[in-house]
Design an enzyme around this catalytic site. Structure first.
Site, PDB file in Angstrom:
ATOM      1  NE  ARG A 111      -3.660   0.725   1.958  1.00 31.84           N
ATOM      2  CZ  ARG A 111      -5.084   0.898   2.476  1.00 31.84           C
ATOM      3  NH1 ARG A 111      -5.035   1.566   3.482  1.00 31.84           N
ATOM      4  NH2 ARG A 111      -6.129   0.283   1.988  1.00 31.84           N
ATOM      5  CG  HIS A 129      -8.289   0.284  -2.548  1.00 32.15           C
ATOM      6  ND1 HIS A 129      -7.734  -0.897  -2.221  1.00 32.15           N
ATOM      7  CD2 HIS A 129      -8.919   0.706  -1.382  1.00 32.15           C
ATOM      8  CE1 HIS A 129      -8.007  -1.339  -0.980  1.00 32.15           C
ATOM      9  NE2 HIS A 129      -8.739  -0.135  -0.550  1.00 32.15           N
ATOM     10  CD  GLN A 184     -13.074  -1.466  -0.314  1.00 30.12           C
ATOM     11  OE1 GLN A 184     -12.377  -1.307   0.570  1.00 30.12           O
ATOM     12  NE2 GLN A 184     -14.240  -1.883  -0.087  1.00 30.12           N
ATOM     13  CG  ASP A 204     -13.404   6.714  -0.824  1.00 32.66           C
ATOM     14  OD1 ASP A 204     -13.461   6.576   0.731  1.00 32.66           O
ATOM     15  OD2 ASP A 204     -12.255   6.633  -1.379  1.00 32.66           O
ATOM     16  NE  ARG A 247     -10.408  -5.110   0.913  1.00 30.07           N
ATOM     17  CZ  ARG A 247      -9.620  -3.902   1.162  1.00 30.07           C
ATOM     18  NH1 ARG A 247     -10.151  -2.715   1.918  1.00 30.07           N
ATOM     19  NH2 ARG A 247      -8.378  -3.939   1.301  1.00 30.07           N
TER      20      ARG A 247
HETATM   21  N1   CP Z   1     -11.294   0.178   2.696  1.00 29.16           N
HETATM   22  C1   CP Z   1      -9.831   0.032   3.262  1.00 29.16           C
HETATM   23  O1   CP Z   1      -8.834  -0.174   2.384  1.00 29.16           O
HETATM   24  O2   CP Z   1      -9.695   0.318   4.357  1.00 29.16           O
HETATM   25  P1   CP Z   1      -8.277   0.480   5.290  1.00 29.16           P
HETATM   26  O3   CP Z   1      -7.576   1.782   4.731  1.00 29.16           O
HETATM   27  O4   CP Z   1      -8.656   0.362   6.614  1.00 29.16           O
HETATM   28  O5   CP Z   1      -7.306  -0.762   4.834  1.00 29.16           O
HETATM   29  N1  NVA Z   2      -9.860   6.906  -1.184  1.00 32.39           N
HETATM   30  C1  NVA Z   2      -9.411   6.662   0.152  1.00 32.39           C
HETATM   31  C2  NVA Z   2      -9.745   5.073   0.309  1.00 32.39           C
HETATM   32  C3  NVA Z   2      -9.140   4.480   1.859  1.00 32.39           C
HETATM   33  C4  NVA Z   2      -9.576   2.979   2.079  1.00 32.39           C
HETATM   34  C5  NVA Z   2      -7.981   6.810   0.326  1.00 32.39           C
HETATM   35  O1  NVA Z   2      -6.888   6.756  -0.419  1.00 32.39           O
HETATM   36  O2  NVA Z   2      -7.710   7.489   1.532  1.00 32.39           O
END
Ligand code: CP
Ligand code: NVA
Length: 316
Positions: free
Chosen positions: A102, A129, A132, A224, A292
């Site tokens: 990540r 992502h 997700q 989101d 997930r």
């Molecule tokens: N939705 C998601 O990826 O959550 P986190 O940032 O908690 O991993």
């Molecule tokens: N769009 C958000 C998703 C978090 C899971 C971010 O990148 O912070």
């Protein structure tokens, strides 16, 4: 399937197979049937950004599959002190069986793929992502019984979650409507790719700045945060721009009465969604969060043990 970097890289059949496998893994878990198909395998998880769901679901997923996961914060590993991605990839490939990352720049993930000899999983970048989006499709299919022909409306920031959703829903033959303010639409390359996929899969893509037009007749409404990780200093600028895109009772009233509400979480009640919607009867956010785990276990098995035979869920 060698890596999971973008849903756009999967064929429609690969996508469907992942969702089917995720359903079977969920059924096994619910029946309490052990399925340690990745015994002795280790997943490394590099995090340059915060996480609750991704970190926990990957770690728990590896444990349930009989393997092990290592949390590697960039604050602690040498990557955060300037060791190159190329060296990190080659070193980690000697220790690990699979690597999830990540991070911010999507190019860093592509660089990791280039230099590693093990499968790489994209656990979120500024662009995409994909993990997700898999859980999102799984959740919609679970609640609606199908995906093809359904309409999903995404309201708000055309961010990483929106880009992956656009690719995933078009791969599944869905109609996607994305409402975002000017200047905050999805990535142009993802839009072009989504349109190309929609043409072959029989779905459609509507890009608009009108939230009600997007929500009209939708089977699923998605939003989101308006301020993604790394954009914290833009918060004051962004909030007024996005406020007309809040998912509230008026938006849900424009969708089908039985429409489901989804959010990748973390959510900010009173901003991108009202309490009445996210905590209301149409919200499926906690199924979505749970999925997930199952969807990522399907990814791990597909990458690391594609020929593994699952126990029969009727053996319970
Ligand atoms: N939705 C998601 O990826 O959550 P986190 O940032 O908690 O991993
Ligand atoms: N769009 C958000 C998703 C978090 C899971 C971010 O990148 O912070």
């Amino acid at each position: 399937m060698k890596h999971l970097i973008s849903i756009g890289d999967l064929s429609p059949v690969q996508l469907e197979n992942l969702l089917d496998l995720a359903d079977r893994l969920k059924a096994l878990s619910k029946a309490g049937i052990p399925h340690p198909l990745l015994k002795g395998k280790t997943l490394g998880m590099i995090f340059a950004k915060s996480s609750t769901r991704t970190r926990i679901s990957f770690e728990v997923g590896m444990v349930q599959l009989g393997g092990h996961a290592l949390f590697l914060s960039t604050q602690d590993i040498q990557l955060g002190r300037g060791e190159t991605i190329a060296d990190t990839a080659r070193v980690m490939s000697r220790f690990l069986d699979c690597l999830m990352i990540r991070t911010f720049d999507h190019q860093d993930v592509l660089e990791l793929v280039r230099y590693s000899s093990i499968p790489i999983i994209n656990g979120l970048t500024d662009l995409l992502h994909p993990c997700q989006a898999l859980a999102d499709l799984m959740t919609i299919r679970e609640h609606k019984g199908r995906l093809r022909g359904l309409k999903l409306a995404y309201l708000g920031d055309g961010n990483n979650v929106a880009n992956s959703l656009l690719l995933a829903c078009s791969k599944a033959g869905m109609d996607v409507a994305i409402a975002s303010p000017a200047g905050y639409t999805c990535d142009p390359v993802c839009i072009a790719r989504g349109q190309e996929i929609a043409r072959t899969q029989g779905g459609s893509i509507l890009l608009t700045d009108d939230p009600l037009a997007a929500a009209s007749g939708a089977d699923a409404i998605y939003t989101d945060t308006w301020v993604s990780m790394g954009q914290e200093n833009e918060k004051a600028l962004r909030l007024p721009i996005f406020s007309p895109y809040q998912v509230n009772d008026a938006i849900m009233a424009a969708a089908k009465p039985e429409a489901v509400f989804l959010h990748c979480l973390p959510a900010y009640r009173g901003f991108e969604v009202t309490e009445s919607v996210i905590d209301g009867p149409n919200s499926v956010i906690f199924d979505e969060a749970e999925n997930r785990l199952h969807a990522q276990k399907a990814v791990l098995l597909t990458l690391l043990a594609p020929d593994a035979k699952l126990p029969d869920s009727h053996d319970a």
